[in-house]
Design a protein around this motif. Sequence first.
Motif, PDB file in Angstrom:
ATOM      1  N   ALA A   5      25.914  51.152  46.588  1.00 15.16           N
ATOM      2  CA  ALA A   5      26.923  50.100  46.542  1.00 15.16           C
ATOM      3  C   ALA A   5      26.320  48.896  45.837  1.00 15.16           C
ATOM      4  CB  ALA A   5      27.360  49.716  47.951  1.00 15.16           C
ATOM      5  N   GLY A   6      27.097  48.256  45.043  1.00 12.99           N
ATOM      6  CA  GLY A   6      26.608  47.079  44.338  1.00 12.99           C
ATOM      7  C   GLY A   6      27.764  46.204  43.911  1.00 12.99           C
ATOM      8  N   TRP A   7      27.456  45.162  43.223  1.00 11.23           N
ATOM      9  CA  TRP A   7      28.488  44.224  42.798  1.00 11.23           C
ATOM     10  C   TRP A   7      28.236  43.819  41.365  1.00 11.23           C
ATOM     11  CZ3 TRP A   7      33.063  42.782  44.266  1.00 11.23           C
ATOM     12  CH2 TRP A   7      33.625  41.631  43.732  1.00 11.23           C
ATOM     13  N   GLY A   8      29.258  43.874  40.572  1.00  9.72           N
ATOM     14  CA  GLY A   8      29.207  43.381  39.211  1.00  9.72           C
ATOM     15  C   GLY A   8      30.338  42.404  39.008  1.00  9.72           C
ATOM     16  N   ALA A   9      29.997  41.180  38.740  1.00 12.36           N
ATOM     17  CA  ALA A   9      31.021  40.157  38.550  1.00 12.36           C
ATOM     18  C   ALA A   9      31.776  40.411  37.250  1.00 12.36           C
ATOM     19  CB  ALA A   9      30.379  38.782  38.517  1.00 12.36           C
ATOM     20  N   ASP A  10      33.069  40.114  37.247  1.00 17.14           N
ATOM     21  CA  ASP A  10      33.855  40.301  36.029  1.00 17.14           C
ATOM     22  C   ASP A  10      33.788  39.075  35.117  1.00 17.14           C
ATOM     23  OD1 ASP A  10      35.291  38.720  37.745  1.00 17.14           O
ATOM     24  OD2 ASP A  10      37.169  39.799  37.537  1.00 17.14           O
ATOM     25  N   PHE A  11      33.161  38.004  35.587  1.00 19.84           N
ATOM     26  CA  PHE A  11      32.991  36.790  34.803  1.00 19.84           C
ATOM     27  C   PHE A  11      31.686  36.140  35.259  1.00 19.84           C
ATOM     28  CE2 PHE A  11      33.565  32.243  33.981  1.00 19.84           C
ATOM     29  CZ  PHE A  11      33.924  32.294  32.633  1.00 19.84           C
ATOM     30  N   PRO A  12      30.821  35.713  34.342  1.00 20.44           N
ATOM     31  CA  PRO A  12      29.505  35.179  34.738  1.00 20.44           C
ATOM     32  C   PRO A  12      29.577  33.763  35.308  1.00 20.44           C
ATOM     33  CG  PRO A  12      29.746  35.078  32.366  1.00 20.44           C
ATOM     34  CD  PRO A  12      30.977  35.766  32.896  1.00 20.44           C
ATOM     35  N   SER A  13      29.982  33.665  36.552  1.00 18.32           N
ATOM     36  CA  SER A  13      30.085  32.380  37.230  1.00 18.32           C
ATOM     37  C   SER A  13      29.655  32.557  38.683  1.00 18.32           C
ATOM     38  CB  SER A  13      31.536  31.892  37.176  1.00 18.32           C
ATOM     39  OG  SER A  13      31.727  30.795  38.041  1.00 18.32           O
ATOM     40  N   PRO A  14      28.984  31.563  39.256  1.00 18.39           N
ATOM     41  CA  PRO A  14      28.578  31.687  40.659  1.00 18.39           C
ATOM     42  C   PRO A  14      29.749  31.975  41.600  1.00 18.39           C
ATOM     43  CG  PRO A  14      27.530  29.773  39.663  1.00 18.39           C
ATOM     44  CD  PRO A  14      28.526  30.302  38.664  1.00 18.39           C
ATOM     45  N   SER A  15      30.920  31.434  41.284  1.00 14.80           N
ATOM     46  CA  SER A  15      32.069  31.625  42.172  1.00 14.80           C
ATOM     47  C   SER A  15      32.467  33.094  42.293  1.00 14.80           C
ATOM     48  CB  SER A  15      33.259  30.796  41.694  1.00 14.80           C
ATOM     49  OG  SER A  15      33.678  31.234  40.409  1.00 14.80           O
ATOM     50  N   THR A  16      32.159  33.907  41.283  1.00 14.43           N
ATOM     51  CA  THR A  16      32.530  35.321  41.352  1.00 14.43           C
ATOM     52  C   THR A  16      31.600  36.113  42.267  1.00 14.43           C
ATOM     53  OG1 THR A  16      31.253  35.896  39.380  1.00 14.43           O
ATOM     54  CG2 THR A  16      33.574  35.326  39.046  1.00 14.43           C
ATOM     55  N   PHE A  17      30.524  35.482  42.722  1.00 16.36           N
ATOM     56  CA  PHE A  17      29.647  36.092  43.722  1.00 16.36           C
ATOM     57  C   PHE A  17      29.898  35.483  45.099  1.00 16.36           C
ATOM     58  CE2 PHE A  17      27.543  37.128  39.814  1.00 16.36           C
ATOM     59  CZ  PHE A  17      27.055  38.398  40.052  1.00 16.36           C
ATOM     60  N   PHE A  18      29.920  34.147  45.170  1.00 15.09           N
ATOM     61  CA  PHE A  18      30.059  33.501  46.466  1.00 15.09           C
ATOM     62  C   PHE A  18      31.410  33.782  47.110  1.00 15.09           C
ATOM     63  CE2 PHE A  18      26.437  31.112  44.942  1.00 15.09           C
ATOM     64  CZ  PHE A  18      25.692  30.945  46.093  1.00 15.09           C
ATOM     65  N   GLY A  19      32.489  33.724  46.354  1.00 12.46           N
ATOM     66  CA  GLY A  19      33.819  33.935  46.931  1.00 12.46           C
ATOM     67  C   GLY A  19      33.986  35.302  47.582  1.00 12.46           C
ATOM     68  N   PRO A  20      33.825  36.384  46.822  1.00 13.88           N
ATOM     69  CA  PRO A  20      34.069  37.701  47.417  1.00 13.88           C
ATOM     70  C   PRO A  20      32.949  38.240  48.290  1.00 13.88           C
ATOM     71  CG  PRO A  20      33.703  37.876  45.041  1.00 13.88           C
ATOM     72  CD  PRO A  20      33.679  36.426  45.378  1.00 13.88           C
ATOM     73  N   LEU A  21      31.713  37.761  48.124  1.00  9.97           N
ATOM     74  CA  LEU A  21      30.574  38.359  48.838  1.00  9.97           C
ATOM     75  C   LEU A  21      29.943  37.468  49.896  1.00  9.97           C
ATOM     76  CD1 LEU A  21      28.600  39.896  45.833  1.00  9.97           C
ATOM     77  CD2 LEU A  21      30.284  40.997  47.287  1.00  9.97           C
ATOM     78  N   LEU A  22      30.102  36.165  49.781  1.00  8.87           N
ATOM     79  CA  LEU A  22      29.287  35.256  50.587  1.00  8.87           C
ATOM     80  C   LEU A  22      30.087  34.101  51.173  1.00  8.87           C
ATOM     81  CD1 LEU A  22      26.380  35.184  48.011  1.00  8.87           C
ATOM     82  CD2 LEU A  22      26.291  36.277  50.259  1.00  8.87           C
ATOM     83  N   SER A  23      31.324  34.330  51.549  1.00  6.79           N
ATOM     84  CA  SER A  23      32.133  33.260  52.124  1.00  6.79           C
ATOM     85  C   SER A  23      32.672  33.673  53.485  1.00  6.79           C
ATOM     86  CB  SER A  23      33.304  32.911  51.195  1.00  6.79           C
ATOM     87  OG  SER A  23      34.238  33.973  51.164  1.00  6.79           O
ATOM     88  N   CYS A  24      32.955  32.684  54.293  1.00  4.49           N
ATOM     89  CA  CYS A  24      33.532  32.975  55.614  1.00  4.49           C
ATOM     90  C   CYS A  24      34.900  33.646  55.468  1.00  4.49           C
ATOM     91  CB  CYS A  24      33.645  31.692  56.431  1.00  4.49           C
ATOM     92  SG  CYS A  24      32.034  31.003  56.896  1.00  4.49           S
ATOM     93  N   GLN A  25      35.660  33.222  54.452  1.00  9.35           N
ATOM     94  CA  GLN A  25      36.979  33.820  54.238  1.00  9.35           C
ATOM     95  C   GLN A  25      36.856  35.310  53.927  1.00  9.35           C
ATOM     96  OE1 GLN A  25      39.271  31.994  51.142  1.00  9.35           O
ATOM     97  NE2 GLN A  25      41.016  33.349  51.442  1.00  9.35           N
ATOM     98  N   SER A  26      35.878  35.683  53.105  1.00 11.43           N
ATOM     99  CA  SER A  26      35.735  37.101  52.750  1.00 11.43           C
ATOM    100  C   SER A  26      35.079  37.913  53.864  1.00 11.43           C
ATOM    101  CB  SER A  26      34.937  37.256  51.454  1.00 11.43           C
ATOM    102  OG  SER A  26      33.594  36.856  51.625  1.00 11.43           O
ATOM    103  N   ALA A  27      34.478  37.251  54.850  1.00  9.25           N
ATOM    104  CA  ALA A  27      33.837  37.968  55.962  1.00  9.25           C
ATOM    105  C   ALA A  27      34.854  38.467  56.975  1.00  9.25           C
ATOM    106  CB  ALA A  27      32.821  37.068  56.651  1.00  9.25           C
ATOM    107  N   ASP A  28      36.062  37.915  56.945  1.00  6.73           N
ATOM    108  CA  ASP A  28      37.052  38.219  57.980  1.00  6.73           C
ATOM    109  C   ASP A  28      37.931  39.426  57.707  1.00  6.73           C
ATOM    110  OD1 ASP A  28      36.198  36.133  59.530  1.00  6.73           O
ATOM    111  OD2 ASP A  28      37.635  34.707  58.706  1.00  6.73           O
ATOM    112  N   GLY A  29      38.064  39.831  56.442  1.00  3.72           N
ATOM    113  CA  GLY A  29      39.010  40.892  56.118  1.00  3.72           C
ATOM    114  C   GLY A  29      38.520  42.277  56.489  1.00  3.72           C
ATOM    115  N   PRO A  30      39.440  43.182  56.798  1.00  2.00           N
ATOM    116  CA  PRO A  30      39.039  44.551  57.140  1.00  2.00           C
ATOM    117  C   PRO A  30      38.537  45.332  55.915  1.00  2.00           C
ATOM    118  CG  PRO A  30      41.418  44.350  57.166  1.00  2.00           C
ATOM    119  CD  PRO A  30      40.869  42.978  56.924  1.00  2.00           C
ATOM    120  N   ALA A  31      39.108  45.098  54.767  1.00  2.04           N
ATOM    121  CA  ALA A  31      38.682  45.790  53.546  1.00  2.04           C
ATOM    122  C   ALA A  31      38.116  44.741  52.596  1.00  2.04           C
ATOM    123  CB  ALA A  31      39.854  46.516  52.910  1.00  2.04           C
ATOM    124  N   THR A  32      36.906  44.308  52.879  1.00  3.26           N
ATOM    125  CA  THR A  32      36.299  43.219  52.122  1.00  3.26           C
ATOM    126  C   THR A  32      35.064  43.707  51.379  1.00  3.26           C
ATOM    127  OG1 THR A  32      35.257  41.044  52.325  1.00  3.26           O
ATOM    128  CG2 THR A  32      34.971  42.538  54.174  1.00  3.26           C
TER     129      THR A  32
END
Length: 181
Positions: free
Chosen positions: A73-100
């Motif tokens: 499993a890994g992650w490849g951002a679709d745009f080279p910006s910090p927000s494309t890592f922090f938002g989906p992988l490292l935020s409280c909002q993304s920690a809550d979903g069942p399919a995250t």
Amino acid sequence: MAKALRLVRESGTTNMPVTVWSFDTFPAKAAGSYLVGLLDELGYRASLHAVSNDKFWTDLYNPGLKIQVSIGAGWGADFPSPSTFFGPLLSCQSADGPATNNWAGFCDPHVDTLTSQAQAAQLTDPAAARRLWAQADHIVTDQAPYVPILNAGMAGFVSSRAGNYQASPMYGPLLDQMWVR
């Protein structure tokens, strides 16, 4: 290795069980076996849980399984910006979903605050935004919710008759940019 052994002893996690999940095919299974051996050397009781591709992805998105370590499993951002890592992988909002994609279940409100401030500053004060992204990065790195064990690379071999070879790290050679004599 001596430093790693010392850090494991200091962490108080020696002899804890660790399950490494991987695909049941080469090379993921071989990498998983290698990692199990390394974890055993470090003082853990490691085991490999190799499953089919379908089961791997289904189970990875099941937070109830609390998968500790996975190969494949890994992650490849679709745009080279910090927000494309922090938002989906490292935020409280993304920690809550069942399919995250936040498989670590990482949530640190201070990091969320810093990343929100960084995004707000991005257009008006890029230097301040970079400092804020760096602060958030240092906090997350110190907490280590993810530990990269593979950073894949690629090489392209072309004829001396080919020119303007370019490659995307995500999609490979950009054929429309090349020319052939």
